[in-house]
Design an enzyme around this catalytic site. Structure first.
Site, PDB file in Angstrom:
ATOM      1  N   VAL A  81       0.869  -1.186   0.000  1.00  5.88           N
ATOM      2  CA  VAL A  81       0.000   0.000   0.000  1.00  5.88           C
ATOM      3  C   VAL A  81       0.902   1.231   0.000  1.00  5.88           C
ATOM      4  O   VAL A  81       1.867   1.305   0.762  1.00  5.88           O
ATOM      5  CB  VAL A  81      -0.904   0.006   1.257  1.00  5.88           C
ATOM      6  N   CYS A 164       8.733  -4.605  21.084  1.00  4.41           N
ATOM      7  CA  CYS A 164       9.306  -5.332  22.214  1.00  4.41           C
ATOM      8  C   CYS A 164      10.370  -4.520  22.959  1.00  4.41           C
ATOM      9  O   CYS A 164      11.574  -4.688  22.725  1.00  4.41           O
ATOM     10  CB  CYS A 164       9.874  -6.685  21.811  1.00  4.41           C
ATOM     11  N   LYS A 306       4.590  -2.221  22.398  1.00  2.00           N
ATOM     12  CA  LYS A 306       4.286  -2.844  21.102  1.00  2.00           C
ATOM     13  C   LYS A 306       4.821  -4.273  21.093  1.00  2.00           C
ATOM     14  O   LYS A 306       6.025  -4.488  20.904  1.00  2.00           O
ATOM     15  CB  LYS A 306       4.919  -2.033  19.974  1.00  2.00           C
ATOM     16  N   CYS A 341       5.920  -8.828  28.340  1.00  3.42           N
ATOM     17  CA  CYS A 341       7.293  -8.919  27.861  1.00  3.42           C
ATOM     18  C   CYS A 341       7.987 -10.056  28.606  1.00  3.42           C
ATOM     19  O   CYS A 341       8.224  -9.952  29.813  1.00  3.42           O
ATOM     20  CB  CYS A 341       8.007  -7.594  28.108  1.00  3.42           C
TER      21      CYS A 341
HETATM   22  C1  LIG Z   1      13.939  -9.020  18.333  1.00  4.69           C
HETATM   23  C2  LIG Z   1      12.472  -8.994  18.639  1.00  4.69           C
HETATM   24  C3  LIG Z   1      12.013  -9.602  19.793  1.00  4.69           C
HETATM   25  C4  LIG Z   1      10.647  -9.585  20.104  1.00  4.69           C
HETATM   26  N1  LIG Z   1      10.225 -10.230  21.233  1.00  4.69           N
HETATM   27  C5  LIG Z   1       8.899 -10.287  21.508  1.00  4.69           C
HETATM   28  C6  LIG Z   1       8.424 -11.059  22.608  1.00  4.69           C
HETATM   29  O1  LIG Z   1       9.190 -11.687  23.320  1.00  4.69           O
HETATM   30  N2  LIG Z   1       7.089 -11.082  22.849  1.00  4.69           N
HETATM   31  C7  LIG Z   1       6.198 -10.408  22.047  1.00  4.69           C
HETATM   32  O2  LIG Z   1       4.992 -10.495  22.292  1.00  4.69           O
HETATM   33  N3  LIG Z   1       6.616  -9.661  20.995  1.00  4.69           N
HETATM   34  C8  LIG Z   1       7.942  -9.593  20.707  1.00  4.69           C
HETATM   35  N4  LIG Z   1       8.384  -8.886  19.611  1.00  4.69           N
HETATM   36  C9  LIG Z   1       7.450  -7.957  18.920  1.00  4.69           C
HETATM   37  C10 LIG Z   1       6.472  -8.616  17.951  1.00  4.69           C
HETATM   38  O3  LIG Z   1       7.141  -9.447  17.056  1.00  4.69           O
HETATM   39  C11 LIG Z   1       5.726  -7.499  17.201  1.00  4.69           C
HETATM   40  O4  LIG Z   1       5.172  -6.596  18.138  1.00  4.69           O
HETATM   41  C12 LIG Z   1       4.606  -8.054  16.329  1.00  4.69           C
HETATM   42  O5  LIG Z   1       5.097  -8.965  15.373  1.00  4.69           O
HETATM   43  C13 LIG Z   1       3.892  -6.911  15.608  1.00  4.69           C
HETATM   44  O6  LIG Z   1       2.899  -7.403  14.758  1.00  4.69           O
HETATM   45  P1  LIG Z   1       2.319  -6.500  13.570  1.00  4.69           P
HETATM   46  O7  LIG Z   1       1.311  -7.340  12.884  1.00  4.69           O
HETATM   47  O8  LIG Z   1       1.936  -5.180  14.127  1.00  4.69           O
HETATM   48  O9  LIG Z   1       3.580  -6.270  12.649  1.00  4.69           O
HETATM   49  P2  LIG Z   1       4.405  -7.380  11.841  1.00  4.69           P
HETATM   50  O10 LIG Z   1       4.195  -8.734  12.409  1.00  4.69           O
HETATM   51  O11 LIG Z   1       5.812  -6.874  11.792  1.00  4.69           O
HETATM   52  O12 LIG Z   1       3.749  -7.367  10.401  1.00  4.69           O
HETATM   53  C14 LIG Z   1       3.620  -6.218   9.607  1.00  4.69           C
HETATM   54  C15 LIG Z   1       3.329  -6.676   8.195  1.00  4.69           C
HETATM   55  O13 LIG Z   1       2.941  -5.527   7.414  1.00  4.69           O
HETATM   56  C16 LIG Z   1       3.543  -5.641   6.154  1.00  4.69           C
HETATM   57  N5  LIG Z   1       3.651  -4.301   5.550  1.00  4.69           N
HETATM   58  C17 LIG Z   1       4.531  -3.322   5.846  1.00  4.69           C
HETATM   59  N6  LIG Z   1       4.353  -2.273   5.038  1.00  4.69           N
HETATM   60  C18 LIG Z   1       3.319  -2.583   4.212  1.00  4.69           C
HETATM   61  C19 LIG Z   1       2.670  -1.909   3.141  1.00  4.69           C
HETATM   62  N7  LIG Z   1       3.055  -0.688   2.747  1.00  4.69           N
HETATM   63  N8  LIG Z   1       1.638  -2.529   2.519  1.00  4.69           N
HETATM   64  C20 LIG Z   1       1.228  -3.763   2.895  1.00  4.69           C
HETATM   65  N9  LIG Z   1       1.829  -4.456   3.889  1.00  4.69           N
HETATM   66  C21 LIG Z   1       2.849  -3.867   4.537  1.00  4.69           C
HETATM   67  C22 LIG Z   1       4.887  -6.277   6.422  1.00  4.69           C
HETATM   68  O14 LIG Z   1       5.424  -6.900   5.256  1.00  4.69           O
HETATM   69  C23 LIG Z   1       4.550  -7.285   7.512  1.00  4.69           C
HETATM   70  O15 LIG Z   1       4.228  -8.562   6.993  1.00  4.69           O
HETATM   71  C24 LIG Z   1       9.730  -8.922  19.239  1.00  4.69           C
HETATM   72  C25 LIG Z   1      10.204  -8.329  18.052  1.00  4.69           C
HETATM   73  C26 LIG Z   1      11.548  -8.380  17.751  1.00  4.69           C
HETATM   74  C27 LIG Z   1      12.034  -7.764  16.461  1.00  4.69           C
END
Ligand SMILES: Cc1cc2nc3c(=O)[nH]c(=O)nc-3n(C[C@H](O)[C@H](O)[C@H](O)COP(=O)(O)OP(=O)(O)OC[C@H]3O[C@@H](n4cnc5c(N)ncnc54)[C@H](O)[C@@H]3O)c2cc1C
Length: 397
Positions: A81, A164, A306, A341
């Site tokens: 998007v 995180c 987050k 967390c």
């Molecule tokens: C190192 C690390 C450790 C973590 N540890 C933990 C933990 O222990 N416990 C916990 O609960 N959480 C943890 N997290 C956090 C967790 O992974 C995220 O908060 C969660 O995945 C967020 O989900 P989301 O759907 O918001 O984003 P995401 O899962 O990141 O997904 C976003 C999606 O949107 C898509 N996207 C982006 N831009 C566009 C666009 N322009 N058009 C269409 N699609 C798009 C991307 O390709 C992606 O697939 C951790 C994260 C990291 C990096």
């Protein structure tokens, strides 16, 4: 050419897939009426990246192809998007298509601003500079830790919201533990350069973590924001968040948590608040201005930590409230800001922080979760991934 779906979901990450799966479970007649837009071939279970960096898991375990995960009844549109035209109910895609919607769910995650630290991209992935915030480099973190011979092991936490909030320090505790177990701890200075004012926001867990920092003899420098990495000199430059004074620290290994922000297409659309995040009601998750838009996960402006765990409590609220809205009923479901967390404090030890908008503990187990426990470590390592792939992404947990 214009296309149309009743419900369009932007993002096939943790939030997007769980929400789509639950919608289709709760209202089967939505089959064929839901589109998930995401350009990515792969979906990642990012919480395990901490353990990949600590040598406790393989990064390939965290990756699945998007096709495997899109729920039956939803169409995957593999595109990005570029703009949300919220006044006219369509999203613009990078291939020129306009996708019209009746209801929109924005779940596009967070954008990592690697360029926000001068010199970082030139040196990341080599010479001891690593980051668990990129799938590409998570296993390099483990290479750096296990081959470390001594000197300054520097870990950072940026001045922006991040996904995180505990991950920047979890990998530090694992590294410190590894150095102790391999007999080189007395040759290592472990330093945490954090832009924050304290180690954790919730008092109960902050007090526990302060004791751990003391026990592990970690040199913590709060209000220190990493702004530059000079890879050739192995020097990290920090700016004090209040005085703006700059200091430099020599490192022999450096784990960087980069600055993050809302995705550009959200920042540039009318759905964003002043800071760039999707502007939703903190309890109903409905957009503050556009009633047919909901948002959850990292890209929303929900004032909580987050995490994927937060999304586990957000997505059922979005589904319930959206279905009520579609029927013209009042929005009855309420999100209380729950986030969690799992603070890995070493190999086999973990503090399970769980809290709400008021930063009050909201614990799931009948024991003191601020205590380091092996059982909670096992839960994070072995049980939560199963719950994620087989429960949450199917919309059942
Ligand atoms: C190192 C690390 C450790 C973590 N540890 C933990 C933990 O222990 N416990 C916990 O609960 N959480 C943890 N997290 C956090 C967790 O992974 C995220 O908060 C969660 O995945 C967020 O989900 P989301 O759907 O918001 O984003 P995401 O899962 O990141 O997904 C976003 C999606 O949107 C898509 N996207 C982006 N831009 C566009 C666009 N322009 N058009 C269409 N699609 C798009 C991307 O390709 C992606 O697939 C951790 C994260 C990291 C990096």
């Amino acid at each position: 050419m214009d296309k149309h779906y009743q419900i369009v979901i932007i993002g096939g990450g943790t939030a997007g897939i769980s929400t789509a799966a639950r919608l289709l479970k709760d209202l089967r007649s939505l089959a064929g009426e839901i589109a998930i837009i995401d350009p990515a071939e792969k979906h990642y279970y990012q919480p395990l990246w901490t353990l990949v960096g600590g040598g406790e898991a393989k990064k390939e375990e965290t990756e699945r192809s998007m096709t495997e995960l899109i729920p039956q009844g939803a169409d995957w549109i593999q595109s990005a998007v570029t703009f949300i035209e919220s006044e006219e109910n369509y999203v613009q895609l990078s291939d020129g298509v306009k996708l019209r919607y009746e209801y929109l769910i924005v779940a596009a995650g967070i954008e990592i601003d690697w360029e926000g630290i001068k010199g970082l991209t030139e040196t990341l992935g080599q010479n001891g500079v690593c980051s668990n915030y990129s799938y590409q480099y998570t296993d390099y973190t483990w290479d750096v830790i296990r081959n470390f011979k001594g000197g300054n092991a520097l870990f950072t936490h940026p001045a922006t919201p991040i996904k995180c909030g505990g991950a920047p320090q979890k990998i530090m505790y694992l590294a410190e533990d590894y150095f102790s177990r391999t007999g080189i701890r007395d040759k290592v200075e472990v330093i945490f350069g954090s832009a924050n004012h304290a180690i954790f926001d919730v008092k109960k867990y902050r007090l526990a973590l302060e004791k751990i920092l003391e026990r592990k003899k970690i040199d913590v420098r709060f209000k220190h924001n990493l702004i530059e990495v000079q890879g050739d000199l192995q020097v990290a430059i920090f700016e004090h968040v209040e005085t703006k004074e700059q200091t430099s620290i020599h490192y022999d290994m450096l784990h960087v948590t980069p600055p993050m922000r809302a995705p550009a297409f959200i920042r540039n659309s009318m759905v964003a608040d002043e800071a760039g995040w999707v502007d939703v009601h903190p309890h109903t998750l409905q957009h503050q201005k556009y009633e047919n838009i909901f948002s959850l996960g990292d890209c929303s402006n929900l004032p909580t930590s987050k995490t994927g765990a937060a999304i586990r409590k957000q997505y059922p609220v979005v589904v319930k409230n959206l279905l009520s809205f579609m029927k013209g009923e009042a929005l009855g479901a309420k999100y209380d800001g729950y986030s969690s967390c799992p603070l890995v404090t070493g190999y086999n030890t973990l503090i399970l922080a769980e809290f709400n908008y008021d930063k009050q503990p909201k614990e799931s187990f009948p024991f003191n979760q601020a205590k380091e426990r092996r059982s909670m470590y096992v839960m994070k390592k072995d049980m939560l991934p199963i719950i994620y792939w087989n429960g949450m992404l199917k919309g059942t947990m």
